[in-house]
Design a protein around this motif. Structure first.
Motif, PDB file in Angstrom:
ATOM      1  N   ASN A 108      -3.083   5.516   0.443  1.00  0.00           N
ATOM      2  CA  ASN A 108      -2.250   4.973   1.519  1.00  0.00           C
ATOM      3  C   ASN A 108      -0.805   5.453   1.397  1.00  0.00           C
ATOM      4  O   ASN A 108      -0.165   5.797   2.407  1.00  0.00           O
ATOM      5  CB  ASN A 108      -2.298   3.443   1.507  1.00  0.00           C
ATOM      6  CG  ASN A 108      -3.649   2.902   1.931  1.00  0.00           C
ATOM      7  OD1 ASN A 108      -4.409   3.579   2.616  1.00  0.00           O
ATOM      8  ND2 ASN A 108      -3.966   1.693   1.510  1.00  0.00           N
ATOM      9  N   ASN A 109      -0.283   5.469   0.165  1.00  0.00           N
ATOM     10  CA  ASN A 109       1.093   5.922  -0.034  1.00  0.00           C
ATOM     11  C   ASN A 109       1.263   7.383   0.372  1.00  0.00           C
ATOM     12  O   ASN A 109       2.235   7.750   1.043  1.00  0.00           O
ATOM     13  CB  ASN A 109       1.490   5.761  -1.506  1.00  0.00           C
ATOM     14  CG  ASN A 109       1.687   4.316  -1.913  1.00  0.00           C
ATOM     15  OD1 ASN A 109       1.794   3.432  -1.071  1.00  0.00           O
ATOM     16  ND2 ASN A 109       1.730   4.070  -3.216  1.00  0.00           N
ATOM     17  N   VAL A 110       0.323   8.233  -0.044  1.00  0.00           N
ATOM     18  CA  VAL A 110       0.418   9.663   0.270  1.00  0.00           C
ATOM     19  C   VAL A 110       0.260   9.886   1.771  1.00  0.00           C
ATOM     20  O   VAL A 110       0.985  10.679   2.377  1.00  0.00           O
ATOM     21  CB  VAL A 110      -0.632  10.456  -0.526  1.00  0.00           C
ATOM     22  CG1 VAL A 110      -0.691  11.899  -0.040  1.00  0.00           C
ATOM     23  CG2 VAL A 110      -0.303  10.432  -2.018  1.00  0.00           C
ATOM     24  N   GLY A 111      -0.686   9.188   2.399  1.00  0.00           N
ATOM     25  CA  GLY A 111      -0.851   9.308   3.851  1.00  0.00           C
ATOM     26  C   GLY A 111       0.401   8.901   4.592  1.00  0.00           C
ATOM     27  O   GLY A 111       0.814   9.548   5.572  1.00  0.00           O
ATOM     28  N   PHE A 112       1.043   7.830   4.138  1.00  0.00           N
ATOM     29  CA  PHE A 112       2.299   7.368   4.741  1.00  0.00           C
ATOM     30  C   PHE A 112       3.377   8.445   4.628  1.00  0.00           C
ATOM     31  O   PHE A 112       4.101   8.733   5.593  1.00  0.00           O
ATOM     32  CB  PHE A 112       2.748   6.078   4.051  1.00  0.00           C
ATOM     33  CG  PHE A 112       4.162   5.670   4.368  1.00  0.00           C
ATOM     34  CD1 PHE A 112       4.466   5.043   5.573  1.00  0.00           C
ATOM     35  CD2 PHE A 112       5.193   5.919   3.460  1.00  0.00           C
ATOM     36  CE1 PHE A 112       5.784   4.676   5.870  1.00  0.00           C
ATOM     37  CE2 PHE A 112       6.499   5.557   3.751  1.00  0.00           C
ATOM     38  CZ  PHE A 112       6.800   4.932   4.952  1.00  0.00           C
ATOM     39  N   LEU A 113       3.483   9.067   3.443  1.00  0.00           N
ATOM     40  CA  LEU A 113       4.481  10.110   3.240  1.00  0.00           C
ATOM     41  C   LEU A 113       4.250  11.310   4.149  1.00  0.00           C
ATOM     42  O   LEU A 113       5.185  11.848   4.744  1.00  0.00           O
ATOM     43  CB  LEU A 113       4.455  10.559   1.780  1.00  0.00           C
ATOM     44  CG  LEU A 113       5.149   9.651   0.776  1.00  0.00           C
ATOM     45  CD1 LEU A 113       4.763  10.037  -0.645  1.00  0.00           C
ATOM     46  CD2 LEU A 113       6.661   9.733   0.950  1.00  0.00           C
ATOM     47  N   LEU A 114       2.999  11.746   4.246  1.00  0.00           N
ATOM     48  CA  LEU A 114       2.687  12.913   5.083  1.00  0.00           C
ATOM     49  C   LEU A 114       3.052  12.643   6.541  1.00  0.00           C
ATOM     50  O   LEU A 114       3.602  13.518   7.228  1.00  0.00           O
ATOM     51  CB  LEU A 114       1.197  13.252   4.967  1.00  0.00           C
ATOM     52  CG  LEU A 114       0.718  13.744   3.598  1.00  0.00           C
ATOM     53  CD1 LEU A 114      -0.797  13.958   3.624  1.00  0.00           C
ATOM     54  CD2 LEU A 114       1.421  15.020   3.181  1.00  0.00           C
ATOM     55  N   GLU A 115       2.756  11.441   7.003  1.00  0.00           N
ATOM     56  CA  GLU A 115       3.060  11.115   8.402  1.00  0.00           C
ATOM     57  C   GLU A 115       4.562  10.993   8.626  1.00  0.00           C
ATOM     58  O   GLU A 115       5.101  11.490   9.625  1.00  0.00           O
ATOM     59  CB  GLU A 115       2.361   9.824   8.806  1.00  0.00           C
ATOM     60  CG  GLU A 115       2.536   9.486  10.284  1.00  0.00           C
ATOM     61  CD  GLU A 115       1.525   8.459  10.773  1.00  0.00           C
ATOM     62  OE1 GLU A 115       1.925   7.570  11.542  1.00  0.00           O
ATOM     63  OE2 GLU A 115       0.342   8.549  10.386  1.00  0.00           O
ATOM     64  N   LYS A 116       5.251  10.370   7.689  1.00  0.00           N
ATOM     65  CA  LYS A 116       6.687  10.155   7.846  1.00  0.00           C
ATOM     66  C   LYS A 116       7.475  11.461   7.769  1.00  0.00           C
ATOM     67  O   LYS A 116       8.431  11.669   8.525  1.00  0.00           O
ATOM     68  CB  LYS A 116       7.182   9.188   6.769  1.00  0.00           C
ATOM     69  CG  LYS A 116       8.673   8.864   6.868  1.00  0.00           C
ATOM     70  CD  LYS A 116       9.083   7.887   5.772  1.00  0.00           C
ATOM     71  CE  LYS A 116      10.578   7.580   5.870  1.00  0.00           C
ATOM     72  NZ  LYS A 116      11.015   6.649   4.790  1.00  0.00           N
ATOM     73  N   GLY A 121       7.904  11.400  -5.264  1.00  0.00           N
ATOM     74  CA  GLY A 121       7.230  10.829  -6.417  1.00  0.00           C
ATOM     75  C   GLY A 121       7.232   9.323  -6.479  1.00  0.00           C
ATOM     76  O   GLY A 121       6.198   8.685  -6.725  1.00  0.00           O
ATOM     77  N   SER A 122       8.398   8.695  -6.255  1.00  0.00           N
ATOM     78  CA  SER A 122       8.474   7.245  -6.379  1.00  0.00           C
ATOM     79  C   SER A 122       7.669   6.552  -5.297  1.00  0.00           C
ATOM     80  O   SER A 122       7.016   5.526  -5.547  1.00  0.00           O
ATOM     81  CB  SER A 122       9.937   6.788  -6.334  1.00  0.00           C
ATOM     82  OG  SER A 122      10.549   7.190  -5.121  1.00  0.00           O
ATOM     83  N   THR A 123       7.680   7.116  -4.083  1.00  0.00           N
ATOM     84  CA  THR A 123       6.915   6.497  -2.998  1.00  0.00           C
ATOM     85  C   THR A 123       5.417   6.673  -3.225  1.00  0.00           C
ATOM     86  O   THR A 123       4.632   5.754  -2.963  1.00  0.00           O
ATOM     87  CB  THR A 123       7.309   7.103  -1.640  1.00  0.00           C
ATOM     88  OG1 THR A 123       8.719   6.956  -1.454  1.00  0.00           O
ATOM     89  CG2 THR A 123       6.584   6.408  -0.501  1.00  0.00           C
ATOM     90  N   ALA A 124       5.010   7.837  -3.724  1.00  0.00           N
ATOM     91  CA  ALA A 124       3.589   8.064  -3.985  1.00  0.00           C
ATOM     92  C   ALA A 124       3.066   7.095  -5.039  1.00  0.00           C
ATOM     93  O   ALA A 124       1.880   6.746  -5.044  1.00  0.00           O
ATOM     94  CB  ALA A 124       3.358   9.506  -4.445  1.00  0.00           C
ATOM     95  N   ARG A 125       3.955   6.630  -5.904  1.00  0.00           N
ATOM     96  CA  ARG A 125       3.565   5.730  -6.992  1.00  0.00           C
ATOM     97  C   ARG A 125       3.917   4.270  -6.714  1.00  0.00           C
ATOM     98  O   ARG A 125       3.782   3.413  -7.592  1.00  0.00           O
ATOM     99  CB  ARG A 125       4.240   6.197  -8.292  1.00  0.00           C
ATOM    100  CG  ARG A 125       3.711   7.540  -8.797  1.00  0.00           C
ATOM    101  CD  ARG A 125       4.665   8.194  -9.782  1.00  0.00           C
ATOM    102  NE  ARG A 125       4.083   9.414 -10.371  1.00  0.00           N
ATOM    103  CZ  ARG A 125       4.015  10.589  -9.755  1.00  0.00           C
ATOM    104  NH1 ARG A 125       4.479  10.722  -8.521  1.00  0.00           N
ATOM    105  NH2 ARG A 125       3.475  11.637 -10.359  1.00  0.00           N
ATOM    106  N   MET A 126       4.360   3.978  -5.492  1.00  0.00           N
ATOM    107  CA  MET A 126       4.807   2.634  -5.139  1.00  0.00           C
ATOM    108  C   MET A 126       3.725   1.590  -5.419  1.00  0.00           C
ATOM    109  O   MET A 126       2.572   1.754  -5.005  1.00  0.00           O
ATOM    110  CB  MET A 126       5.208   2.599  -3.657  1.00  0.00           C
ATOM    111  CG  MET A 126       5.920   1.322  -3.221  1.00  0.00           C
ATOM    112  SD  MET A 126       6.330   1.378  -1.451  1.00  0.00           S
ATOM    113  CE  MET A 126       7.420   2.797  -1.393  1.00  0.00           C
TER     114      MET A 126
END
Length: 332
Positions: free
Chosen positions: A250-258, A112-117
């Protein structure tokens, strides 16, 4: 030659978890009636079937090089093995475990926090993981108009609106979910003005495919609006800025890849929505749920790429009625 398999019962199978699970007849009928919806993902020469016909089609078509289902789950794997489908066409069980893991709703809280960064002030609160009846009661005390969610379900299933207090039926539902999954999700209920999804493809890397603009009724999918990605952005930017949308994607794409690449290789639709706040401004929920499978949004996106004459119309799933006992889909 690819074999595309329509198994819309996927979410039910994921939620149940038992490879021997038998989905309800309505879900199986949907697959039998609308399996050719998978045609929009294939090329000339590819074949579309419901899961019940895979073994027969594979035996009659030795040129099939891969199987592409709506979604991989253990019940599908068990079913295809019963049909004597060769192992080289099936996904490894450990990789199917990744599909199940990635589908859990707890990620909407953990991420949640990263998606909302950088866009926290423009976003909804991060959903909460609730691990006891007491935690559910405390959450409802803080948020009297709330939504509780089954950790493993999708397409509007396993979502329970609760207001002011837990009824006896609510308590039974919560107890059942906690006994099976040991937690459930809680979030305030929002005044949703527009549902949409960000569409991704996960492989060695994550690529952004486009947008899906859709309608729901009572949390259940109804239809997709057939618009180009540019037109969908115009609709969304009536409520939130391009800055907020870009950061969310961008945040969600980063999370999915990580978190999931490269173990997970799948289409992924991340549901989002725009909501109206009490002061009349608008906010964004950047991660309602993660669908690690094909979605009707992917269908609509692929359909429009094949025929731009559909732009501005709707892709609709028609449920059985007294006059027509079958499922169908249409462009309206």
């Amino acid at each position: 030659m690819k074999l595309f398999v329509f198994n819309p019962e996927h979410d039910l199978c994921i939620a149940n978890g038992n490879p021997h699970y038998m989905p309800p007849q309505s879900a199986l009928q949907f697959a039998e009636d609308c399996y050719d919806v998978m045609q929009f993902f294939g090329e000339d020469g590819d074949i579309c079937v419901p899961a019940s016909k895979v073994g027969e089609v594979v035996r009659n078509n030795p040129g099939i090089s891969s199987i592409v289902p709506w979604g991989w789950n253990h019940a599908l794997l068990y079913q295809l093995r019963k049909q004597s489908v060769p192992e080289h066409l099936l996904l490894d069980e450990s990789l199917i475990n990744w599909h199940t893991y990635a589908s859990e709703r707890r990620h909407t809280s953990l991420f949640g926090s990263t998606a909302r960064m950088f866009i926290e002030d423009h976003c909804s609160a991060t959903p909460k993981i609730l691990m006891s009846m007491e935690a559910c009661e405390q959450f409802l005390s803080a948020h009297p108009d709330a939504v509780f969610k089954n950790p493993l379900s999708g397409s509007g299933r396993g979502v329970r609106p609760v207001k002011d207090y837990l009824s006896e039926k609510d308590i039974c539902w919560v107890e059942k979910i906690l006994a099976q999954h040991h937690y459930l999700m809680g979030e305030p209920r929002y005044k949703v003005v527009q549902d949409f999804a960000a569409l991704f493809e996960i492989g060695a890397k994550v690529s952004f495919v486009g947008y899906s603009l859709f309608d729901t009724k009572g949390f259940v999918y109804q239809s997709n609006v057939l618009l180009s990605d540019e037109m969908i952005r115009e609709v969304l930017e009536q409520y939130v800025s391009s800055y907020v949308l870009d950061y969310a994607i961008n945040n969600v794409g980063f999370l999915l890849e990580k978190k999931f690449s490269p173990m997970l290789r799948s289409k992924v639709g991340v549901d989002m929505f725009i909501y109206e706040r009490e002061d009349g401004s608008y906010g964004l929920n950047p991660m309602v749920e993660i669908n690690c499978r094909h979605t009707m949004g992917f269908v609509a996106h692929a359909m429009l790429k094949r025929n731009f004459d559909y732009e501005g119309r709707r892709f609709v799933i028609n449920t059985p009625s007294r006059d027509n006992p079958h499922y169908s889909y249409s462009i309206e």
